[in-house]
Motif scaffolding. Structure first.
Motif, short mmCIF file in Angstrom:
data_model
loop_
_atom_site.label_atom_id
_atom_site.label_comp_id
_atom_site.label_asym_id
_atom_site.label_seq_id
_atom_site.Cartn_x
_atom_site.Cartn_y
_atom_site.Cartn_z
N LEU A 17 0.85 -1.19 0.00
CA LEU A 17 0.00 0.00 0.00
C LEU A 17 0.88 1.24 0.00
CD1 LEU A 17 -2.67 -0.99 2.70
CD2 LEU A 17 -2.79 -1.22 0.23
N PRO A 18 0.39 2.36 -0.56
CA PRO A 18 1.18 3.59 -0.47
C PRO A 18 1.37 4.00 0.98
CG PRO A 18 -1.01 3.98 -1.43
CD PRO A 18 -0.87 2.51 -1.27
N ARG A 19 2.40 4.77 1.26
CA ARG A 19 2.76 5.10 2.65
C ARG A 19 1.63 5.76 3.44
NH1 ARG A 19 6.61 4.52 5.75
NH2 ARG A 19 6.09 6.14 7.23
N ASP A 20 0.86 6.62 2.76
CA ASP A 20 -0.20 7.34 3.47
C ASP A 20 -1.57 6.72 3.17
OD1 ASP A 20 -0.26 7.91 0.86
OD2 ASP A 20 -0.58 10.07 1.08
N ALA A 21 -1.62 5.41 3.04
CA ALA A 21 -2.82 4.74 2.55
C ALA A 21 -4.04 4.97 3.44
CB ALA A 21 -2.54 3.25 2.43
N HIS A 22 -5.19 4.94 2.79
CA HIS A 22 -6.48 4.97 3.48
C HIS A 22 -7.14 3.60 3.30
CE1 HIS A 22 -10.74 6.97 3.85
NE2 HIS A 22 -10.50 6.06 4.77
N VAL A 23 -7.40 2.92 4.43
CA VAL A 23 -8.00 1.59 4.39
C VAL A 23 -9.41 1.66 4.95
CG1 VAL A 23 -7.82 -0.79 5.24
CG2 VAL A 23 -5.74 0.49 4.68
N VAL A 24 -10.37 1.05 4.26
CA VAL A 24 -11.74 0.98 4.77
C VAL A 24 -11.99 -0.45 5.25
CG1 VAL A 24 -14.19 1.17 4.19
CG2 VAL A 24 -12.56 2.84 3.27
N ASP A 25 -12.38 -0.56 6.53
CA ASP A 25 -12.67 -1.87 7.12
C ASP A 25 -14.18 -2.01 7.26
OD1 ASP A 25 -12.68 -4.26 8.49
OD2 ASP A 25 -11.77 -3.48 10.33
N LEU A 26 -14.78 -2.92 6.49
CA LEU A 26 -16.23 -3.10 6.51
C LEU A 26 -16.61 -4.11 7.59
CD1 LEU A 26 -16.76 -3.44 2.65
CD2 LEU A 26 -17.13 -1.39 4.04
N TRP A 34 -6.88 -4.90 12.97
CA TRP A 34 -6.00 -3.75 12.75
C TRP A 34 -4.55 -4.00 13.19
CZ3 TRP A 34 -10.16 -0.16 15.29
CH2 TRP A 34 -11.28 -0.15 14.47
N PRO A 35 -4.29 -4.71 14.29
CA PRO A 35 -2.89 -4.97 14.63
C PRO A 35 -2.14 -5.69 13.51
CG PRO A 35 -4.29 -5.46 16.51
CD PRO A 35 -5.21 -5.17 15.36
N HIS A 36 -2.81 -6.64 12.85
CA HIS A 36 -2.17 -7.34 11.72
C HIS A 36 -1.93 -6.37 10.57
CE1 HIS A 36 -2.93 -11.17 13.65
NE2 HIS A 36 -4.21 -10.90 13.73
N LEU A 37 -2.93 -5.52 10.31
CA LEU A 37 -2.86 -4.56 9.21
C LEU A 37 -1.71 -3.57 9.44
CD1 LEU A 37 -4.40 -3.46 6.65
CD2 LEU A 37 -5.61 -1.94 8.23
N LEU A 38 -1.64 -3.03 10.65
CA LEU A 38 -0.62 -2.01 10.93
C LEU A 38 0.77 -2.62 11.05
CD1 LEU A 38 -2.77 0.16 13.35
CD2 LEU A 38 -1.99 0.80 11.06
N LYS A 39 0.81 -3.90 11.37
CA LYS A 39 2.12 -4.56 11.42
C LYS A 39 2.68 -4.72 10.00
CE LYS A 39 4.53 -8.45 13.38
NZ LYS A 39 4.43 -9.82 13.88
N ARG A 40 1.80 -5.12 9.06
CA ARG A 40 2.29 -5.30 7.68
C ARG A 40 2.50 -3.95 7.00
NH1 ARG A 40 -0.27 -8.19 2.30
NH2 ARG A 40 1.47 -7.56 0.99
N PHE A 41 1.62 -2.98 7.31
CA PHE A 41 1.70 -1.67 6.63
C PHE A 41 1.78 -0.56 7.68
CE2 PHE A 41 -1.05 -4.40 3.89
CZ PHE A 41 -0.18 -4.55 2.83
N PRO A 42 2.93 -0.36 8.33
CA PRO A 42 3.01 0.63 9.42
C PRO A 42 2.73 2.06 8.96
CG PRO A 42 5.12 -0.52 9.11
CD PRO A 42 4.18 -1.08 8.08
N GLY A 43 2.85 2.32 7.65
CA GLY A 43 2.67 3.70 7.18
C GLY A 43 1.23 4.11 6.96
N ILE A 44 0.28 3.23 7.23
CA ILE A 44 -1.12 3.57 6.97
C ILE A 44 -1.50 4.85 7.69
CG2 ILE A 44 -3.48 2.86 7.56
CD1 ILE A 44 -2.70 0.04 6.79
N ASN A 45 -2.16 5.73 6.93
CA ASN A 45 -2.50 7.04 7.45
C ASN A 45 -3.85 7.03 8.14
OD1 ASN A 45 -2.32 9.83 7.68
ND2 ASN A 45 -3.52 10.13 5.83
N LYS A 46 -4.79 6.25 7.57
CA LYS A 46 -6.15 6.33 8.08
C LYS A 46 -6.88 5.00 7.88
CE LYS A 46 -10.25 9.20 7.53
NZ LYS A 46 -10.88 10.29 6.80
#
Ligand SMILES: C[S@@+](CC[C@H](N)C(=O)[O-])C[C@H]1O[C@@H](n2cnc3c(N)ncnc32)[C@H](O)[C@@H]1O
Length: 209
Positions: A17-26, A34-46
């Motif tokens: 994902l791009p560094r400032d990615a925006h992820v929508v969790d349905l 989210w812990p798994h998501l932020l571990k793989r992509f620490p740069g997520i912005n939102k």
């Protein structure tokens, strides 16, 4: 297994994902993924978390996600009807939120996933199901319909969150129909079965062109 399947859902996101990615969790619930998501992509912005239950988010942030709350926005909304702007998401995810939707609702949700994604955006969703061709299926069904509801009733202060899980997973079976719906919406999709079909997932991306 649920912990592993949430991690597998994030691992299945096809691209970086791009560094400032925006992820929508349905159907985000309390955001256990989210812990798994932020571990793989620490740069997520939102992360925009959509859940129909308002209580879920307050509990999630207070109990599980302190320190991450600035990056998380909660929308108390029906994921089938959300009017979030088109193309806002670099990535759409969902863990264990599909099984209560019938086939028509899955088609509506697929339209939402396609609408929310930017061109080139990715998605990954996972759900528990019914391993119809597995020899040990009767044991698994017994666990889902009898053991799980009984255990939570006895040990979790009479909770009934899993009282319907047997019925829902039997009706849902797997992500095959949802995968077809995503494909009809123009998304590139692959489907994966986990543990003989006890869970299944779809992942892929929206073509950039
Ligand atoms: C089994 S929980 C899954 C929660 C979380 N994603 C996880 O991994 O544990 C399903 C969630 O979907 C939410 N939900 C059900 N129908 C929904 C809908 N139409 N729109 C948004 N959320 C919904 C419920 O409130 C619940 O929090």
């Amino acid at each position: 297994m649920i912990w592993l399947w949430r991690r597998a859902c994030i691992a299945a996101i096809p691209n970086l994902l791009p560094r400032d990615a925006h992820v929508v969790d349905l159907m985000a619930g309390t955001g256990e993924v989210w812990p798994h998501l932020l571990k793989r992509f620490p740069g997520i912005n939102k992360i925009t978390a959509i859940d129909i239950s308002a209580g879920m988010h307050a509990e999630a942030v207070e109990r599980l996600h302190q320190g991450r709350e600035k990056r998380i926005t909660h929308l108390n909304a029906n994921a089938l009807e959300t009017d979030l702007p088109e193309g806002i998401a670099d990535c759409v995810i969902s863990t264990f939120g599909l099984k209560t939707f019938n086939k028509d609702q899955q088609a509506v949700l697929a339209r939402q996933v396609a609408r929310l994604l930017k061109p080139g955006g990715t998605f990954s969703l996972i759900e528990a199901g019914d391993p119809v061709r597995w020899r040990l299926r009767p044991l698994y069904r017994f666990y889902m319909t009898r053991c799980l509801p009984a255990v939570e009733l006895l040990f979790l202060k009479g909770a009934q969150d899993f009282s319907m899980i047997g019925q829902y997973t039997a009706q849902f079976v797997d992500c095959a129909h949802f995968a077809e719906c995503l494909h009809k919406e123009g998304l590139l999709v692959t489907q994966t079965a986990y543990v003989f079909g006890c869970a299944s997932g779809v992942a892929g991306h929206k073509p950039a062109g």
